[in-house]
Design an enzyme around this catalytic site. Structure first.
Site, short mmCIF file in Angstrom:
data_model
loop_
_atom_site.label_atom_id
_atom_site.label_comp_id
_atom_site.label_asym_id
_atom_site.label_seq_id
_atom_site.Cartn_x
_atom_site.Cartn_y
_atom_site.Cartn_z
N THR B 518 0.83 -1.21 0.00
CA THR B 518 0.00 0.00 0.00
C THR B 518 0.87 1.26 0.00
O THR B 518 0.34 2.35 0.06
CB THR B 518 -0.88 0.06 1.26
OG1 THR B 518 -0.03 0.23 2.41
CG2 THR B 518 -1.68 -1.20 1.45
N HIS B 519 2.18 1.09 -0.04
CA HIS B 519 3.05 2.22 0.30
C HIS B 519 3.45 3.08 -0.88
O HIS B 519 4.54 2.93 -1.43
CB HIS B 519 4.30 1.71 1.01
CG HIS B 519 3.98 0.76 2.13
ND1 HIS B 519 4.69 -0.38 2.37
CD2 HIS B 519 3.01 0.80 3.06
CE1 HIS B 519 4.17 -1.01 3.40
NE2 HIS B 519 3.15 -0.33 3.84
N THR B 520 2.60 3.98 -1.26
CA THR B 520 2.98 4.99 -2.23
C THR B 520 3.65 6.13 -1.47
O THR B 520 3.29 6.42 -0.34
CB THR B 520 1.74 5.51 -2.98
OG1 THR B 520 0.77 5.93 -2.04
CG2 THR B 520 1.15 4.39 -3.83
#
Ligand code: FAD
Ligand code: SF4
Lengths: 237, 592
Positions: B518-520
């Site tokens: 999920t790590h933008t």
């Protein structure tokens, strides 16, 4: 710099006057939360599981879904088949609820096909997918097999579904297949609260202990056969 | 309702009340400032919203994502390159936005990493060690304008607030057994001891030790023993319940704003939360040099103005970029010329690894916690020599035991097995207990062809443009992912897996429906140079001195780690900058 206590200037009561329900997490207006909020331990209005008892599918549609689902998860010695496990009832309730209406989906247009990476761009809700998808399935089956899907032999049913899965019934057929596969798994493994997973059959199949919340004792027995019987939020049978 | 109403002016308005917002609010209210926090989601708390009576519900919280922000509220548009037309990401996807008081910190997994010291200085360190020629053309490698050592006290404070469990590997300059020997030097031990090993973690630890690597327990916001944090808030031990990432914690055991910060904060008279209040943009003074406050819309559709002396955006990565653009703060990135800063420096997380199947194991995967795992950092950051490899960066290679939830695991069967029918059913009944994953969480570097800007076509429910993301992996990241994937395969072999199925997210084109991370990050990055960063080291915008921005949007590059402890440290650093410097000077804290 304004360092005075804002609450005394525009107090809790005054602001809540904008939100006539008076509850702290009032849906009306913005909800003002303050030092009293944290002492409130009553369940929020929307805290309980969103259970729906309504129905969306017709009896004929249910029979057809049942035939499909029982090929996706057939009965065997280990555990029930999908329809006996309640997966059709599960689906029917899901469709009748907000999920059936794609309540969370971004539904604004324009609708354009896009690249595979851009994902499903269709305007359809799950209700629309099931209604049109089941119709298309039955029409195609009657045409190619001379009988409805529920009436043909299990091997023919499997071949038909394999074609659908492989995209040989077109992109909508493929998308509908994927939706059915996801939904039957959901019904089979979700808490029995939602109408499927009867007797926790899905959980027993894989050895999942369900709605337990504490494995501090078990983590000290790595690799052991723990023999834990499943429990559910609702069904203890 | 019509017309815009005006609320009384506050010293500070905070937009978005997750970890970033609540940590800053705690510091600023303690310093005596009057703070109003605007949060578009609802108030959510342990007893009222996710007690154990309703928490263990995979369908509701994980499959249907009951706690996350629906796409109907806001989504992004996506394309792989600027030649394509971006289209909205309509269904649940990798952008798993928080949507309540507490933000994504309510339902995160809890892996609580400090970035490697190298991550903060990739620009200068890469040039020093490898020279510019070694890197992929178009990469935007640059320093953060702040070093690990400068952030260390703030990491330390964050961990103490969070109660993080773990074992130090590098304490006050000396290397310690069992911890991560590659981590930057720490000033103190972890607040609570490391979590215990599951069967799979134990196997991975044994195997990697035998291979000469340095395994350690992942630092976790699933705390291992009771803990009273510096704010006087008490937490209880994690029960390894396995309903963690995507769920709230019913035990007060997961580090979260609710469990760790809000109990102290909500009792303060100079703090106000307005929930279900969505900020549309900040408003600037006529000269454009300061902001007057923000405009928000409440659940009835009523518009309000919230005037404030200081405006802080802590709305997560995507919304921080979007709010800056909608408020016309900072120069938007122009892909054609490569100039401008808002939307520049977007990055993600580069994932690869291997799915393993064993003949005869009993992993009991349901014993889990969001951050429960063992990792090696031997191939992360610049911990190994990259000469001749054709890439910089690396990945944390981990074995995790997060959960055994059966809907989500239903595809965990060997490739070639049908996905349904009798064969699938038999295969799943076996592989549920005998499959495991090695997961490489890799670095991601900004590239000149990757950016975010406002979409020309699609809007949210209030008619404001969605953020448009133009992203694909670059050659550097693809090579890194392949290299570390091969390492995962070697470990899997040594561990005795009978089947090994490597995976590499960066092999093809990226899609938001690949949800391995999920790590933008990035898009409004900190830095020392206003030509390549939107913010200075304090998170202050270069152009509008009373607007501060904190979130993963601040990262000029993503490390081979989850982002949140670094976000937390930057939030605390920003707050100290405001209290110790900005209140006196009311101007730029760093000369442009
Ligand atoms: C399933 C999952 C697992 C994760 N696991 C990990 C992990 O193990 N380790 C880790 O380090 N990180 C993890 N993360 C990431 C982590 O949750 C985030 O980095 C962190 O919570 C970010 O905190 P934040 O305060 O910056 O933003 P958020 O928590 O996202 O808070 C931003 C808030 O702003 C609000 N907001 C947005 N726009 C507006 C607006 N216009 N007006 C008003 N309010 C607005 C949102 O509703 C939200 O509540 C995970 C995330 C997810 C989804
Ligand atoms: S695994 Fe631990 S921290 Fe996570 S939700 Fe369960 S008890 Fe809480």
């Amino acid at each position: 710099m304004n360092r005075k206590n804002e609450k005394s200037a525009l107090g809790r009561r005054k602001f809540l006057a904008l939100a006539p329900t008076g509850a702290v997490a009032a849906a009306a207006g913005a909800a003002l939360l303050d030092s009293e909020t944290r002492h409130d331990t009553r369940l929020s209005q929307d805290a309980l599981p969103p259970l729906v008892a309504d129905s969306y599918l017709t009896d004929a549609e249910k029979a057809l879904v049942s035939a499909v689902f029982d090929r996706l998860i057939p009965a065997d010695d280990a555990a029930l088949g999908a329809s006996d496990a309640g997966c059709v009832a599960f689906l029917d309730r899901q469709l009748a609820g907000p999920w059936g209406l794609a309540a969370t989906r971004y539904r604004a247009g324009p609708f354009k096909p896009g690249t595979p990476e851009q994902g499903d761009q269709s305007p359809f809700t799950p209700r629309e997918r099931y209604r049109s998808g089941l119709k298309a399935l039955e029409t195609r089956c009657t045409k190619s097999e001379g009988k409805g899907f529920a009436q043909i032999a299990p091997e023919r049913q499997d071949a038909f579904l394999q074609d659908m899965e492989a995209g040989r019934h077109g992109p909508d057929g493929k998308a509908f297949f994927e939706m059915m596969l996801q939904n039957v798994r959901e019904g089979y493994f979700a808490d029995p609260l939602y109408g499927g997973n009867k007797g926790m059959t899905g959980w027993k199949l894989v050895g999942f202990p369900g709605a337990r919340y504490d494995y501090r004792a078990e983590i000290d027995r790595p690799g052991a056969d723990l023999g834990l019987a499943p429990i559910s939020l609702m069904d203890r049978g | 309702m019509s017309g815009t109403k005006t609320r009384e002016k506050a010293d500070v308005v905070i937009v978005g009340l997750g970890w970033s917002g609540s940590l800053i609010a705690e510091e600023l209210t303690r310093a005596g400032l009057n703070v109003v926090a605007l949060e578009r989601g609802k108030w959510r708390d342990t007893a009222t919203d996710f007690p154990p009576a309703i928490d263990m519900d995979e369908l509701r919280w994980a499959t249907r994502r009951g706690m996350m922000q629906p796409q109907a509220v806001e989504t992004v548009t996506f394309r792989n390159n600027s030649e394509q037309e971006a289209l909205p990401v309509r269904e649940w996807n990798c952008f798993q936005f928080g949507w309540n008081v507490g933000g994504a910190g309510t339902h995160w997994a809890g892996m609580t990493w400090r970035f490697n010291p190298w991550d903060f200085e990739v620009g200068s360190k890469v040039r020093q060690r490898y020279g510019q020629a070694e890197t992929t053309p178009g990469l935007q490698l640059q320093d953060w304008g702040i070093t690990y050592d400068e952030l260390e006290p703030y990491y330390d404070r964050f961990e103490k607030i969070a109660g993080t469990s773990g074992t130090a590997g590098h304490l006050n300059g000396s290397i310690k057994p069992h911890g991560n020997p590659f981590e930057g030097s720490r000033s103190s031990e972890y607040p609570t001891p490391a979590l215990k090993d599951t069967r799979w973690m134990g196997m991975f630890r044994e195997t990697t030790t035998a291979m000469g690597y340095h395994p350690f327990t992942i630092p976790a916001g699933n705390i291992s023993s009771e803990w009273t944090n510096p704010l006087g808030v008490r937490m209880g031990p994690c029960t390894y319940c396995g309903y963690c990432e995507m769920f709230g914690c019913g035990n007060w055991s997961k580090s979260s704003p609710q469990a760790c910060v809000l109990p102290a904060l909500t009792g303060r008279d100079n703090f106000t939360i307005l929930a279900e209040a969505e900020v549309l943009h900040a408003t600037l003074a006529e000269d454009g040099k300061t902001a007057k406050g923000v405009v928000f819309i409440d659940a009835n559709g009523q518009r309000w103005e919230q005037p404030a002396d200081i405006v802080i955006f802590t709305a997560y990565q995507i919304d921080n970029i979007r709010l800056l653009l909608l408020s016309k703060i900072g120069k938007p990135y122009d892909h054609k010329t490569g100039t401008g800063v808002v939307g520049r420096g977007y990055a993600y997380q580069t994932i690869s690894g291997a799915n393993l199947f064993f003949d005869d194991e009993r992993f009991n995967p349901f014993i889990g916690a969001g951050a429960l795992g063992v990792q090696i950092d031997d191939y992360n950051a610049d911990n190994f020599d990259h000469a001749g490899l054709g890439f910089v960066g690396g990945a944390g290679i981990m074995a995790f035991s997060t959960n055994g939830r059966p809907i989500g695991m239903a595809d965990s069967v060997p490739q070639g097995t049908p996905r349904w029918g009798a064969k699938w059913k038999q295969a799943y009944a076996k592989s549920y207990q005998t499959s495991a994953t090695i997961f490489n969480q890799g670095t991601s570097f900004a590239h000149r062809d990757v950016f975010a800007d406002l979409d020309p076509t699609y809007t949210d429910r209030h008619g404001q443009p969605l953020l448009r993301v133009t992203f694909d992996y670059n050659e550097n990241d693809r090579r890194m992912a392949k290299y570390t994937m091969d390492k995962a395969v070697e470990i899997g072999k040594k561990a005795g897996a009978s089947r090994i199925e490597p995976f590499n997210s960066a092999e093809g084109a990226n899609t938001p429906y690949d949800q391995r991370s999920t790590h933008t990050t990035g898009g409004a990055v900190i830095g020392a140079d206003p030509a390549t960063s939107a913010l200075n080291r304090y998170g202050q915008t270069w152009d509008v001195h009373n607007v501060f921005v904190v979130g993963a949007s601040s990262f000029p590059n993503n490390g081979g780690y989850n982002p949140t402890a670094t976000v937390g440290a930057l939030a605390l650093y920003c707050a100290r900058g405001i209290i110790e410097k900005y209140l006196d000077t009311r101007g730029p804290l760093v000369e442009a």
